[in-house]
Write an enzyme that holds these catalytic residues in place. Sequence first.
Site, PDB file in Angstrom:
ATOM      1  N   ASP A  35     -53.379  74.617 -23.699  1.00 43.63           N
ATOM      2  CA  ASP A  35     -52.270  75.564 -23.705  1.00 43.63           C
ATOM      3  C   ASP A  35     -52.750  76.964 -23.340  1.00 43.63           C
ATOM      4  OD1 ASP A  35     -50.013  77.056 -24.153  1.00 43.63           O
ATOM      5  OD2 ASP A  35     -49.578  76.204 -26.118  1.00 43.63           O
ATOM      6  N   ALA A  59     -49.781  78.665 -14.355  1.00 43.37           N
ATOM      7  CA  ALA A  59     -49.465  80.088 -14.484  1.00 43.37           C
ATOM      8  C   ALA A  59     -48.069  80.257 -15.064  1.00 43.37           C
ATOM      9  CB  ALA A  59     -49.544  80.784 -13.123  1.00 43.37           C
ATOM     10  N   TYR A  60     -47.811  81.450 -15.557  1.00 44.16           N
ATOM     11  CA  TYR A  60     -46.454  81.867 -15.915  1.00 44.16           C
ATOM     12  C   TYR A  60     -45.833  82.406 -14.639  1.00 44.16           C
ATOM     13  CZ  TYR A  60     -42.679  84.351 -18.353  1.00 44.16           C
ATOM     14  OH  TYR A  60     -41.454  84.801 -18.777  1.00 44.16           O
ATOM     15  N   THR A  61     -44.798  81.747 -14.138  1.00 39.46           N
ATOM     16  CA  THR A  61     -44.244  82.116 -12.834  1.00 39.46           C
ATOM     17  C   THR A  61     -42.768  82.518 -12.870  1.00 39.46           C
ATOM     18  OG1 THR A  61     -43.749  79.781 -12.369  1.00 39.46           O
ATOM     19  CG2 THR A  61     -45.872  80.638 -11.586  1.00 39.46           C
ATOM     20  N   ASP A 101     -49.119  87.020  -3.737  1.00 41.24           N
ATOM     21  CA  ASP A 101     -48.791  88.209  -2.955  1.00 41.24           C
ATOM     22  C   ASP A 101     -48.167  89.304  -3.819  1.00 41.24           C
ATOM     23  OD1 ASP A 101     -46.649  86.092  -2.930  1.00 41.24           O
ATOM     24  OD2 ASP A 101     -45.456  87.766  -2.171  1.00 41.24           O
ATOM     25  N   TYR A 124     -44.878  90.273 -13.718  1.00 41.86           N
ATOM     26  CA  TYR A 124     -45.544  89.075 -13.199  1.00 41.86           C
ATOM     27  C   TYR A 124     -46.726  89.462 -12.322  1.00 41.86           C
ATOM     28  CZ  TYR A 124     -46.429  85.160 -10.057  1.00 41.86           C
ATOM     29  OH  TYR A 124     -47.035  84.187  -9.307  1.00 41.86           O
ATOM     30  N   LYS A 128     -50.784  88.788 -13.070  1.00 38.12           N
ATOM     31  CA  LYS A 128     -51.641  88.017 -12.173  1.00 38.12           C
ATOM     32  C   LYS A 128     -52.826  88.852 -11.696  1.00 38.12           C
ATOM     33  CE  LYS A 128     -51.237  84.424 -10.777  1.00 38.12           C
ATOM     34  NZ  LYS A 128     -51.852  83.169 -11.295  1.00 38.12           N
TER      35      LYS A 128
END
Length: 298
Positions: A35, A59-61, A101, A124, A128
Amino acid sequence: MRVLLTGSAGQVGRALLPLLRERADVIAPLRDQFDLSRPDELAGKLESIKPDLVVNPAAYTAVDRAEDERELAFRINAEAPRAIALWAAPRGVPLIHFSTDYVFDGSGDRPWREDSTPGPLSVYGQSKLAGDLAIAEAAALHVIARTSWVYAASGANFLKTIVRLAGEREQLRIVADQIGAPTTASTISQAMVAMLPLGGDGLRKTFEQRGGVVNLVCAGETSWHGFATAIVAGLQSRGVKLAVKEIVPIRSDEFPVKAKRPSNSRLDLTLLRERFGIAPPDWQQALDRELDIFQATI
């Protein structure tokens, strides 16, 4: 060789899993077994698995929801990669991670290079970027593949959304002032496996000599409007019955969302070609292949 693959239920993870299994012993834990929202537990999990390579597409997207869930987005996208890299670095275990990107501010019209100055516009993107920097700071052997506009014939993504809406509505209004390269999960996974020899010293040497950030997207460029238009045309050419009659180009400010998106998501592919000898397909060629896969499922 043991490979730990996170996010095997996601688009890139799902595409990577069979390719990796052809070449290695792959451990692909479910989300509750590994997790990323609990980064403090990851070192223990890694020590138990003892992988020779970690591949982390998870990933958290949820770009807009991240504006309200900043802490969770940073735990998954920044703290978890940091924990993995800190475990991997002293053991010499290479790490493949995936970026976006969205770490750039979208200004100008030139493709972003790997060493371009980042300036994320959203939570976000910030999360990243923080993950990318944490991996580099941990001094782990790593390749960070920076992608954009990822989609597949399955899962929740722009392609599937357009398929659904085009079947329901006569008119679609699609943003036309954001430019990038729609990229299939299969393009990413095939290129990634080709980039890296899966085997002991050869793998480590590859990371030592060629590691770092590399842009990994399809060639060419279009807008979301252009992408939607190509999807609809491709479906119609395959005999798929649709309700849509008109696809109207609109500005970003005509489609308000919580998180700001970059207008320029072009990514420069020079390094991918020169360092790894990989030339990705044009986004339209990749779309044709994905639509063939989609058609076979309906």
